[in-house]
Design an enzyme around this catalytic site. Structure first.
Site, mmCIF file in Angstrom:
data_model
loop_
_atom_site.group_PDB
_atom_site.id
_atom_site.type_symbol
_atom_site.label_atom_id
_atom_site.label_comp_id
_atom_site.label_asym_id
_atom_site.label_seq_id
_atom_site.Cartn_x
_atom_site.Cartn_y
_atom_site.Cartn_z
ATOM 1 N N HIS A 172 30.784 59.519 -75.097
ATOM 2 C CA HIS A 172 32.289 59.361 -74.701
ATOM 3 C C HIS A 172 32.327 60.966 -74.345
ATOM 4 C CE1 HIS A 172 36.523 59.069 -73.664
ATOM 5 N NE2 HIS A 172 36.699 60.086 -74.248
ATOM 6 N N ASP A 229 35.951 53.870 -71.810
ATOM 7 C CA ASP A 229 34.974 53.699 -70.971
ATOM 8 C C ASP A 229 34.276 52.191 -70.228
ATOM 9 O OD1 ASP A 229 34.402 56.898 -71.133
ATOM 10 O OD2 ASP A 229 34.171 56.496 -73.409
#
Ligand code: NAD
Ligand code: LMR
Length: 340
Positions: free
Chosen positions: A200, A172
């Site tokens: 996440h 990410d």
């Protein structure tokens, strides 16, 4: 394929000693990229790697094929290779463990939809790590839902320092850097102090409040409408976008981020003040202790430490609280499922 004999390496030991590296899901998509990057020396430099390839029964034959290809690649760093479906064999004296083996989600699913299918993997693996791994083992959980799987693992491995059990939000982080690099028309290396907070998942908070470009604050360079309307959802939903376009979940970019995470952990940060790491909270920034959340982290004496002292404004507070509240819900679910 031989069983490992020597286990003399420790994180601070000499450069010539081999490292025992376990990879679960070794026959899967991510494993197929990760193993080659590891054997290029990108994480442990010139040390030989004793590989432990873990698979479930149906994946064992394919793992053997992977091991044959690793051999055929004539890597000077390849030590011995063990292929097993038994975590106690695979994690014996392990110094670094990549927990990749888990089902990927399909189009239309959220990662939390995998909890029932994947959560059950991480209790027994935690117990095995606790029993047989090196006590300074570095663990990276990649299999989804990664944060909560890491929380299950940690709860089942009480003798392993919680700071040694991390989950991957580096992908990410890297996705955010890539979007910002394009928007600001600067190389990714010009960017510093990017932070991904929380889970996440689609609730994560990619936060540019502290972002620097070439050492200067990026404040004023990015408008709020782009940040909230495009940047945050793009990064947070990039996994789903990849599944939709590629037909499979991300693999090479995930492996690359796993390499970045472990390389930095072993060798120190590469010109960044901090990177994003999911690890059990110590209560920092109002995130309840033990919740495996992504934070801005730096390395102190080989341990990840959450960067302290950042001021949190109302917008950040609301975004962090939302993603942490999802993590708390996921943890309640795994308790109900009996995984912790
Ligand atoms: P894949 O289906 O290609 O491979 C997974 C492999 O794991 C399979 O070979 C399977 O047999 C094996 N496996 C399943 N259970 C296992 C167990 N208990 N022990 C050992 N091996 C086991 O999947 P993939 O694309 O490699 O993805 C793996 C996981 O990583 C998925 O859960 C995916 O969602 C996740 N992922 C996470 C991130 C992240 O940023 N955290 C990024 C990409 C993918
Ligand atoms: C990703 O972020 O690409 C992975 O977690 C795979 C997924 O399910 O999105």
């Amino acid at each position: 394929m031989t069983q490992s004999a020597e286990t003399t390496y420790s994180a601070d030991a000499g450069v010539h000693e081999p490292v025992n590296v376990a990879v679960t899901g070794a026959a899967g998509q991510i494993g197929y990229s990760l193993l080659w990057r590891l054997l290029n020396g990108e994480v442990f430099g010139a040390r030989k790697l004793n590989l432990r390839l873990l698979e479930v029964g149906p994946g064992l034959k394919a793992a053997e094929g992977v091991a044959m290809e690793l051999l055929d690649s004539a890597f000077p760093l390849l030590g011995d290779v063990v292929i097993t479906d038994d975590p106690k064999v695979g994690f014996a004296d392990a110094h670094a463990v990549f927990l990749v083996g888990a089902k990927p989600r399909q189009a239309g699913q959220e990662r939390a939809d995998l909890l029932a299918a994947n959560g059950g993997i991480f209790g027994p693996q935690g117990k095995a790590l606790d029993e047989v791994a090196s006590k300074d083992v570095r663990v990276l959980v990649v299999g989804n839902p990664a944060n909560t799987n890491a929380a299950i693992l940690s709860a089942n491995a009480p003798s392993i320092d919680p700071r040694q059990i991390t989950a991957m939000t580096r992908l990410d982080h890297n996705r955010a850097l890539a979007q910002l690099s394009q928007k600001l028309d600067v190389p990714v290396t010009a960017l510093n102090r990017m932070t991904v907070w929380g889970n996440h998942s689609a609730s994560q908070f990619p936060d540019v409040t502290e972002l620097q470009v070439d050492g200067e604050s990026a404040a004023g360079k990015l408008d709020q409408e782009w940040l909230t309307g495009e940047f945050i959802p793009r990064v947070a939903k990039r996994g789903a976008e990849i599944i939709e376009v590629r037909g499979h979940s991300s693999a090479a970019s995930a492996a690359s981020s796993a390499i970045d995470h472990m390389r930095d952990w072993v060798n120190g940060l590469q010109g960044q003040d901090w990177v994003s790491v999911a690890l059990p909270s110590d209560g920092s920034y109002g995130v309840p202790e033990g919740v495996v959340s992504s934070f801005p982290c730096r390395l102190v004496d080989g341990h990840w430490e959450i960067v302290q002292g950042l001021e949190i404004n109302d917008f950040q507070r609301q975004r962090i609280d939302a993603t942490v509240s999802e993590l708390l819900e996921e943890f309640e679910t795994v308790k109900e499922l009996g995984f912790v």
